[in-house]
Motif scaffolding. Structure first.
Motif, mmCIF file in Angstrom:
data_model
loop_
_atom_site.group_PDB
_atom_site.id
_atom_site.type_symbol
_atom_site.label_atom_id
_atom_site.label_comp_id
_atom_site.label_asym_id
_atom_site.label_seq_id
_atom_site.Cartn_x
_atom_site.Cartn_y
_atom_site.Cartn_z
ATOM 1 N N GLU A 98 0.833 -1.212 0.000
ATOM 2 C CA GLU A 98 0.000 0.000 0.000
ATOM 3 C C GLU A 98 0.864 1.258 0.000
ATOM 4 N N LYS A 99 1.944 1.247 0.785
ATOM 5 C CA LYS A 99 2.849 2.403 0.824
ATOM 6 C C LYS A 99 3.501 2.620 -0.538
ATOM 7 N N VAL A 100 3.930 1.529 -1.177
ATOM 8 C CA VAL A 100 4.566 1.655 -2.488
ATOM 9 C C VAL A 100 3.566 2.168 -3.514
ATOM 10 N N LYS A 101 2.327 1.675 -3.475
ATOM 11 C CA LYS A 101 1.309 2.146 -4.424
ATOM 12 C C LYS A 101 1.026 3.628 -4.245
ATOM 13 N N THR A 102 0.924 4.087 -3.001
ATOM 14 C CA THR A 102 0.675 5.519 -2.787
ATOM 15 C C THR A 102 1.871 6.345 -3.229
ATOM 16 N N TRP A 103 3.086 5.823 -3.074
ATOM 17 C CA TRP A 103 4.277 6.551 -3.503
ATOM 18 C C TRP A 103 4.333 6.633 -5.030
ATOM 19 N N ILE A 104 3.990 5.538 -5.728
ATOM 20 C CA ILE A 104 3.992 5.536 -7.187
ATOM 21 C C ILE A 104 2.897 6.448 -7.734
ATOM 22 N N ASP A 105 1.735 6.430 -7.080
ATOM 23 C CA ASP A 105 0.627 7.253 -7.552
ATOM 24 C C ASP A 105 0.844 8.743 -7.326
ATOM 25 N N ALA A 106 1.796 9.098 -6.515
ATOM 26 C CA ALA A 106 2.075 10.515 -6.269
ATOM 27 C C ALA A 106 2.580 11.161 -7.555
ATOM 28 N N GLU A 107 2.330 12.446 -7.720
ATOM 29 C CA GLU A 107 2.705 13.154 -8.942
ATOM 30 C C GLU A 107 4.210 13.315 -9.080
ATOM 31 N N GLY A 108 4.956 13.308 -7.991
ATOM 32 C CA GLY A 108 6.403 13.508 -8.039
ATOM 33 C C GLY A 108 7.156 12.325 -8.607
ATOM 34 N N PHE A 109 6.543 11.145 -8.622
ATOM 35 C CA PHE A 109 7.255 9.961 -9.105
ATOM 36 C C PHE A 109 7.529 10.036 -10.600
ATOM 37 N N SER A 110 6.569 10.524 -11.378
ATOM 38 C CA SER A 110 6.787 10.609 -12.831
ATOM 39 C C SER A 110 7.888 11.613 -13.150
ATOM 40 N N ALA A 111 7.935 12.708 -12.412
ATOM 41 C CA ALA A 111 9.003 13.689 -12.625
ATOM 42 C C ALA A 111 10.351 13.109 -12.209
ATOM 43 N N LEU A 112 10.352 12.357 -11.132
ATOM 44 C CA LEU A 112 11.589 11.714 -10.683
ATOM 45 C C LEU A 112 12.072 10.703 -11.715
ATOM 46 N N TRP A 113 11.150 9.974 -12.318
ATOM 47 C CA TRP A 113 11.513 8.980 -13.318
ATOM 48 C C TRP A 113 12.131 9.662 -14.547
ATOM 49 N N VAL A 114 11.583 10.798 -14.962
ATOM 50 C CA VAL A 114 12.123 11.516 -16.113
ATOM 51 C C VAL A 114 13.536 12.006 -15.812
ATOM 52 N N GLN A 115 13.754 12.487 -14.596
ATOM 53 C CA GLN A 115 15.073 12.985 -14.219
ATOM 54 C C GLN A 115 16.088 11.850 -14.077
ATOM 55 N N ALA A 116 15.643 10.676 -13.684
ATOM 56 C CA ALA A 116 16.567 9.581 -13.398
ATOM 57 C C ALA A 116 16.875 8.722 -14.612
ATOM 58 N N GLN A 117 16.241 8.958 -15.746
ATOM 59 C CA GLN A 117 16.473 8.099 -16.898
ATOM 60 C C GLN A 117 17.915 8.176 -17.403
ATOM 61 N N LEU A 118 18.482 9.363 -17.526
ATOM 62 C CA LEU A 118 19.843 9.496 -18.036
ATOM 63 C C LEU A 118 20.865 8.847 -17.083
ATOM 64 N N PRO A 119 20.825 9.142 -15.774
ATOM 65 C CA PRO A 119 21.795 8.459 -14.900
ATOM 66 C C PRO A 119 21.617 6.937 -14.892
ATOM 67 N N LEU A 120 20.378 6.476 -14.959
ATOM 68 C CA LEU A 120 20.171 5.025 -14.995
ATOM 69 C C LEU A 120 20.729 4.416 -16.275
ATOM 70 N N ARG A 121 20.600 5.110 -17.386
ATOM 71 C CA ARG A 121 21.175 4.616 -18.636
ATOM 72 C C ARG A 121 22.693 4.588 -18.565
ATOM 73 N N VAL A 122 23.282 5.618 -17.964
ATOM 74 C CA VAL A 122 24.741 5.657 -17.848
ATOM 75 C C VAL A 122 25.227 4.512 -16.967
ATOM 76 N N VAL A 123 24.583 4.302 -15.836
ATOM 77 C CA VAL A 123 24.987 3.215 -14.941
ATOM 78 C C VAL A 123 24.786 1.863 -15.631
ATOM 79 N N GLY A 124 23.667 1.699 -16.329
ATOM 80 C CA GLY A 124 23.436 0.456 -17.067
ATOM 81 C C GLY A 124 24.475 0.248 -18.152
ATOM 82 N N GLY A 125 24.841 1.326 -18.836
ATOM 83 C CA GLY A 125 25.875 1.228 -19.864
ATOM 84 C C GLY A 125 27.224 0.844 -19.287
ATOM 85 N N LEU A 126 27.560 1.409 -18.127
ATOM 86 C CA LEU A 126 28.830 1.053 -17.486
ATOM 87 C C LEU A 126 28.849 -0.408 -17.063
ATOM 88 N N ILE A 127 27.745 -0.880 -16.518
ATOM 89 C CA ILE A 127 27.678 -2.293 -16.116
ATOM 90 C C ILE A 127 27.795 -3.195 -17.339
#
Length: 192
Positions: A98-127
């Motif tokens: 329930e806590k995870v669902k409320t956190w995902i449903d929050a409006e800030g999660f989509s903005a966080l996901w957009v901001q984190a895509q580039l660093p996640l790609r870089v880390v994935g590329g390094l791995i």
């Protein structure tokens, strides 16, 4: 002059070399424990004996009274009421989901996901780069153990590089096309 003798104890002049008196070796003695035989058990029931109160009854009584007296080291106790029959058993997993669902449903999660895509790609590329370089290094290590293989592969690489340079890097229009292809591929990988 002294001559050798068969006697292992030779008598010599001088007090420091005088033979010591023979000492008998003493065997070590271990302490012994006396074991008494187990007395036979009388299996006949005694009809004239009265039951004696056992110490276990006193221990049970002590435990029962200890449970009712609060421990001074415990500050508070928590009482959890029983659930009603109609209520679904949620448990800790249900609370976490329930806590995870409320956190995902929050409006800030989509903005966080957009901001984190580039660093996640870089880390994935390094791995991925580390994994591929480890595999590539293993393959090259095996090839280097084959006689003549490293030299032949270097010669093949030099021939390919010379042919590529002759076809694509001699004229300025071909060089510009190679540079534009490289920039387009780079932008596609980075995501611009």
């Amino acid at each position: 002059m002294m001559e050798p003798s068969d006697d292992p104890r030779q008598v010599t002049d001088g007090a420091e070399n005088a033979p010591s008196p023979a000492v008998e070796p003493v065997s070590p003695s271990f302490p012994t424990t006396r074991i008494d035989p187990i007395p036979p058990v009388d299996t006949k029931p005694a009809s004239d004996t009265t039951p004696v109160p056992m110490a276990a009854d006193a221990a049970v009584d002590a435990l029962l009274t200890a449970e009712t007296v609060p421990d001074p080291m415990i500050a508070t106790t928590v009482t959890i009421p029983a659930q009603k029959n109609g209520v679904e058993d949620v448990g800790e997993w249900g609370l976490l989901s329930e806590k995870v669902k409320t956190w995902i449903d929050a409006e800030g999660f989509s903005a966080l996901w957009v901001q984190a895509q580039l660093p996640l790609r870089v880390v994935g590329g390094l791995i991925l780069f580390m994994l591929l370089s480890t595999v590539y290094n293993g393959i090259l290590g095996i090839i280097s153990k084959v006689p003549l293989a490293p030299g032949l592969l270097e010669l093949t690489g030099l021939i390919w590089l010379a042919v590529y340079a002759r076809r694509n890097l001699v004229r300025s229009s071909d060089r510009k096309q190679v540079a534009d292809t490289f920039v387009a591929t780079w932008n596609k990988v980075v995501g611009h």
